[in-house]
Design an enzyme around this catalytic site. Structure first.
Site, PDB file in Angstrom:
ATOM      1  CD  GLU A  78      -2.909  -0.918   2.423  1.00 54.55           C
ATOM      2  OE1 GLU A  78      -3.325   0.242   2.603  1.00 54.55           O
ATOM      3  OE2 GLU A  78      -3.295  -1.893   3.084  1.00 54.55           O
ATOM      4  NE  ARG A 103       6.576   3.024  11.228  1.00 57.68           N
ATOM      5  CZ  ARG A 103       5.443   2.334  11.211  1.00 57.68           C
ATOM      6  NH1 ARG A 103       5.412   1.091  11.675  1.00 57.68           N
ATOM      7  NH2 ARG A 103       4.336   2.856  10.725  1.00 57.68           N
ATOM      8  CG  PHE A 108       0.359   2.303  16.070  1.00 58.77           C
ATOM      9  CD1 PHE A 108       1.391   3.128  16.470  1.00 58.77           C
ATOM     10  CD2 PHE A 108       0.493   1.596  14.881  1.00 58.77           C
ATOM     11  CE1 PHE A 108       2.526   3.275  15.690  1.00 58.77           C
ATOM     12  CE2 PHE A 108       1.625   1.728  14.093  1.00 58.77           C
ATOM     13  CZ  PHE A 108       2.647   2.571  14.497  1.00 58.77           C
TER      14      PHE A 108
HETATM   15 MG    MG Z   1      -5.632   1.852   0.348  1.00 61.53          MG
END
Ligand code: MG
Ligand code: ADP
Length: 147
Positions: A78, A103, A108
């Protein structure tokens, strides 16, 4: 630095979360024909250049992985093209030259933290791509090749 890698494919529909939820549109690349590549490259955030034939070449920052925050079952590719477009480009052919790794993929505690991190990644990509080491790939003919 990475040995740059090249991939291309058509832009497919994802879950539509990028723009709507995060304000960060990601052009999901069809994973067809990229299964080996997907298994060979670790999940995480990369940067490089994206070519939309007949339009232009743009900086991009890209996630490859399962998007743990959203608990996806399939690995996706993406790229977020660092440019404002007037129109969507679903179905178009997108060419990528991936030159650097930022990274590993991570989870999260909140959507806000995720968004913050992605903007940090974007700033890193923007700056790095100005370095001669990475800037030179903007002229890679692969980015403009048709077919
Ligand atoms: Mg998308
Ligand atoms: P999806 O889940 O279908 O990928 P997104 O919300 O991630 O939806 O939006 C991505 C779509 O938005 C892309 O497929 C593309 O057509 C369009 N788009 C518009 N601007 C950008 C951009 N700067 N970077 C990536 N995609 C963009």
């Amino acid at each position: 630095p990475l040995e740059p890698w090249h991939i291309r494919g058509s832009v497919v529909k994802g879950f539509g979360r990028g723009s709507k939820m995060l304000g960060i549109p990601t052009a999901n690349l069809s994973t067809e024909g990229h299964t080996t590549l997907l298994s060979e490259h670790p999940s995480g955030v990369y940067f490089g250049w994206a070519g939309l034939p007949a339009r232009g070449v743009y900086k991009m920052v890209m996630s490859i992985g399962w998007n743990p925050y959203f608990n996806n079952k399939e690995k996706t590719i993406e790229p977020w093209l660092l440019h404002e477009f007037d129109e969507d480009f679903y179905g178009k052919e997108l060419h990528l030259v991936i030159v650097g790794y930022i990274r590993p993929e991570m989870n999260f505690p909140s959507l806000e933290k995720l968004i913050e991190k992605i903007h940090g990644d974007r700033r890193i990509a923007e700056k790095a791509l100005e370095l001669p080491l990475y800037l030179k790939y903007k002229d890679d003919p692969y980015l403009k090749a048709i077919g």
